[in-house]
Design a protein around this motif. Structure first.
Motif, PDB file in Angstrom:
ATOM      1  N   LEU A  20     -10.368  82.352 -73.210  1.00 15.97           N
ATOM      2  CA  LEU A  20     -10.829  81.017 -73.535  1.00 15.97           C
ATOM      3  C   LEU A  20     -10.611  80.066 -72.371  1.00 15.97           C
ATOM      4  O   LEU A  20      -9.552  80.058 -71.758  1.00 15.97           O
ATOM      5  CB  LEU A  20     -10.053  80.462 -74.731  1.00 15.97           C
ATOM      6  CG  LEU A  20     -10.221  81.137 -76.068  1.00 15.97           C
ATOM      7  CD1 LEU A  20      -9.327  82.349 -76.162  1.00 15.97           C
ATOM      8  CD2 LEU A  20      -9.891  80.173 -77.162  1.00 15.97           C
ATOM      9  N   SER A  25     -16.088  80.937 -73.462  1.00 14.05           N
ATOM     10  CA  SER A  25     -15.262  82.079 -73.834  1.00 14.05           C
ATOM     11  C   SER A  25     -15.980  83.356 -73.432  1.00 14.05           C
ATOM     12  O   SER A  25     -17.195  83.371 -73.233  1.00 14.05           O
ATOM     13  CB  SER A  25     -14.976  82.081 -75.336  1.00 14.05           C
ATOM     14  OG  SER A  25     -16.175  82.251 -76.055  1.00 14.05           O
ATOM     15  N   ASP A 109     -15.654  87.425 -84.687  1.00 12.59           N
ATOM     16  CA  ASP A 109     -15.256  86.947 -83.356  1.00 12.59           C
ATOM     17  C   ASP A 109     -15.243  85.423 -83.312  1.00 12.59           C
ATOM     18  O   ASP A 109     -14.372  84.819 -82.683  1.00 12.59           O
ATOM     19  CB  ASP A 109     -16.197  87.509 -82.287  1.00 12.59           C
ATOM     20  CG  ASP A 109     -15.923  88.987 -81.997  1.00 12.59           C
ATOM     21  OD1 ASP A 109     -14.943  89.543 -82.532  1.00 12.59           O
ATOM     22  OD2 ASP A 109     -16.705  89.581 -81.232  1.00 12.59           O
ATOM     23  N   LYS A 110     -16.181  84.807 -83.993  1.00 12.36           N
ATOM     24  CA  LYS A 110     -16.242  83.343 -84.036  1.00 12.36           C
ATOM     25  C   LYS A 110     -14.984  82.768 -84.711  1.00 12.36           C
ATOM     26  O   LYS A 110     -14.417  81.784 -84.251  1.00 12.36           O
ATOM     27  CB  LYS A 110     -17.506  82.902 -84.785  1.00 12.36           C
ATOM     28  CG  LYS A 110     -17.756  81.431 -84.775  1.00 12.36           C
ATOM     29  CD  LYS A 110     -19.075  81.107 -85.450  1.00 12.36           C
ATOM     30  CE  LYS A 110     -19.333  79.621 -85.453  1.00 12.36           C
ATOM     31  NZ  LYS A 110     -20.602  79.287 -86.107  1.00 12.36           N
ATOM     32  N   GLU A 111     -14.532  83.416 -85.784  1.00 14.01           N
ATOM     33  CA  GLU A 111     -13.322  82.963 -86.473  1.00 14.01           C
ATOM     34  C   GLU A 111     -12.075  83.196 -85.622  1.00 14.01           C
ATOM     35  O   GLU A 111     -11.154  82.378 -85.630  1.00 14.01           O
ATOM     36  CB  GLU A 111     -13.182  83.686 -87.820  1.00 14.01           C
ATOM     37  CG  GLU A 111     -14.232  83.267 -88.833  1.00 14.01           C
ATOM     38  CD  GLU A 111     -14.262  84.149 -90.071  1.00 14.01           C
ATOM     39  OE1 GLU A 111     -14.497  83.603 -91.165  1.00 14.01           O
ATOM     40  OE2 GLU A 111     -14.058  85.376 -89.948  1.00 14.01           O
ATOM     41  N   LEU A 113     -11.983  83.110 -82.329  1.00 13.20           N
ATOM     42  CA  LEU A 113     -12.010  82.049 -81.312  1.00 13.20           C
ATOM     43  C   LEU A 113     -11.548  80.712 -81.883  1.00 13.20           C
ATOM     44  O   LEU A 113     -10.777  79.997 -81.243  1.00 13.20           O
ATOM     45  CB  LEU A 113     -13.417  81.908 -80.726  1.00 13.20           C
ATOM     46  CG  LEU A 113     -13.805  82.947 -79.686  1.00 13.20           C
ATOM     47  CD1 LEU A 113     -15.276  82.820 -79.325  1.00 13.20           C
ATOM     48  CD2 LEU A 113     -12.938  82.825 -78.445  1.00 13.20           C
ATOM     49  N   ALA A 114     -12.016  80.377 -83.072  1.00 14.58           N
ATOM     50  CA  ALA A 114     -11.617  79.108 -83.697  1.00 14.58           C
ATOM     51  C   ALA A 114     -10.112  79.088 -83.953  1.00 14.58           C
ATOM     52  O   ALA A 114      -9.436  78.086 -83.684  1.00 14.58           O
ATOM     53  CB  ALA A 114     -12.388  78.903 -85.003  1.00 14.58           C
ATOM     54  N   HIS A 115      -9.576  80.192 -84.441  1.00 14.21           N
ATOM     55  CA  HIS A 115      -8.139  80.301 -84.696  1.00 14.21           C
ATOM     56  C   HIS A 115      -7.358  80.142 -83.385  1.00 14.21           C
ATOM     57  O   HIS A 115      -6.367  79.415 -83.328  1.00 14.21           O
ATOM     58  CB  HIS A 115      -7.840  81.659 -85.344  1.00 14.21           C
ATOM     59  CG  HIS A 115      -6.434  81.811 -85.803  1.00 14.21           C
ATOM     60  ND1 HIS A 115      -6.036  81.515 -87.081  1.00 14.21           N
ATOM     61  CD2 HIS A 115      -5.317  82.208 -85.134  1.00 14.21           C
ATOM     62  CE1 HIS A 115      -4.735  81.734 -87.191  1.00 14.21           C
ATOM     63  NE2 HIS A 115      -4.279  82.162 -86.025  1.00 14.21           N
ATOM     64  N   ARG A 117      -8.345  78.728 -80.516  1.00  7.21           N
ATOM     65  CA  ARG A 117      -8.454  77.368 -79.965  1.00  7.21           C
ATOM     66  C   ARG A 117      -7.485  76.413 -80.659  1.00  7.21           C
ATOM     67  O   ARG A 117      -6.817  75.610 -80.010  1.00  7.21           O
ATOM     68  CB  ARG A 117      -9.886  76.859 -80.071  1.00  7.21           C
ATOM     69  CG  ARG A 117     -10.822  77.543 -79.082  1.00  7.21           C
ATOM     70  CD  ARG A 117     -12.165  76.823 -78.995  1.00  7.21           C
ATOM     71  NE  ARG A 117     -13.121  77.579 -78.224  1.00  7.21           N
ATOM     72  CZ  ARG A 117     -13.138  77.663 -76.894  1.00  7.21           C
ATOM     73  NH1 ARG A 117     -12.231  77.047 -76.189  1.00  7.21           N
ATOM     74  NH2 ARG A 117     -14.063  78.384 -76.283  1.00  7.21           N
ATOM     75  N   LYS A 118      -7.389  76.520 -81.971  1.00  4.05           N
ATOM     76  CA  LYS A 118      -6.474  75.662 -82.731  1.00  4.05           C
ATOM     77  C   LYS A 118      -5.019  75.976 -82.349  1.00  4.05           C
ATOM     78  O   LYS A 118      -4.221  75.068 -82.130  1.00  4.05           O
ATOM     79  CB  LYS A 118      -6.671  75.902 -84.227  1.00  4.05           C
ATOM     80  CG  LYS A 118      -5.883  74.946 -85.103  1.00  4.05           C
ATOM     81  CD  LYS A 118      -6.063  75.262 -86.582  1.00  4.05           C
ATOM     82  CE  LYS A 118      -7.460  74.926 -87.026  1.00  4.05           C
ATOM     83  NZ  LYS A 118      -7.644  75.085 -88.486  1.00  4.05           N
ATOM     84  N   TYR A 121      -4.317  74.762 -78.737  1.00  2.00           N
ATOM     85  CA  TYR A 121      -4.279  73.290 -78.713  1.00  2.00           C
ATOM     86  C   TYR A 121      -2.876  72.815 -79.081  1.00  2.00           C
ATOM     87  O   TYR A 121      -2.306  71.961 -78.415  1.00  2.00           O
ATOM     88  CB  TYR A 121      -5.322  72.719 -79.679  1.00  2.00           C
ATOM     89  CG  TYR A 121      -5.290  71.210 -79.771  1.00  2.00           C
ATOM     90  CD1 TYR A 121      -5.846  70.425 -78.766  1.00  2.00           C
ATOM     91  CD2 TYR A 121      -4.690  70.572 -80.849  1.00  2.00           C
ATOM     92  CE1 TYR A 121      -5.810  69.027 -78.831  1.00  2.00           C
ATOM     93  CE2 TYR A 121      -4.648  69.184 -80.926  1.00  2.00           C
ATOM     94  CZ  TYR A 121      -5.201  68.432 -79.912  1.00  2.00           C
ATOM     95  OH  TYR A 121      -5.168  67.055 -79.986  1.00  2.00           O
TER      96      TYR A 121
END
Length: 127
Positions: A20, A25, A109-111, A113-115, A117-118, A121
């Motif tokens: 990321l 990504s 894969d989208k989930e 990445l979201a996990h 990134r959070k 952060y």
């Protein structure tokens, strides 16, 4: 891809390795060479009834993230713990970069990445 952040989602068949950056990504899938998907434990026998992961598979996963500065490991079962154990025994410099381990079932894969990134952060805000 060299990136500050990497996330690994791993089970006994494959690992999804994602890198990321702020705006992009990149993903890679590493497959296990093991053909045994299940090993059944019989009563009154010694052992856990679980087949250990192939060390070449674990090493390939760790080498994929060797340039990342922070690594998050996700997965549904024991594979993530076996990866961490392997890292500490064989790839200590990479093991030092592991900043989190979490149980996550079978996300897209989208989930993943979201996990990630959070998660990163929050980690970046703490530092």
């Amino acid at each position: 891809m060299s990136s500050n952040h990497a996330v690994i989602w791993i089970d006994h068949q494959e690992a999804h390795v994602m890198f990321l950056s702020k705006d992009a990504s990149e993903a890679e899938i590493i497959k296990s060479k093991s053909t045994h998907t299940h090993l059944h434990h019989k009563a009154n026998e010694i052992g856990s009834g679980k087949l250990a992961l192939d060390s070449k598979y674990l090493h390939a996963v760790m080498q994929a993230v060797n340039e990342s500065k922070e690594i998050l490991i996700l997965g549904p079962g024991s594979a993530k713990l076996e990866l961490i154990k392997h890292a500490h025994q064989h790839d200590a410099k990479i093991a030092e970069k592991i900043v989190g381990v979490e149980t996550v079932d079978h996300p897209s894969d989208k989930e993943i990445l979201a996990h990630a990134r959070k998660f990163f952060y929050k980690v970046d805000r703490m530092i």
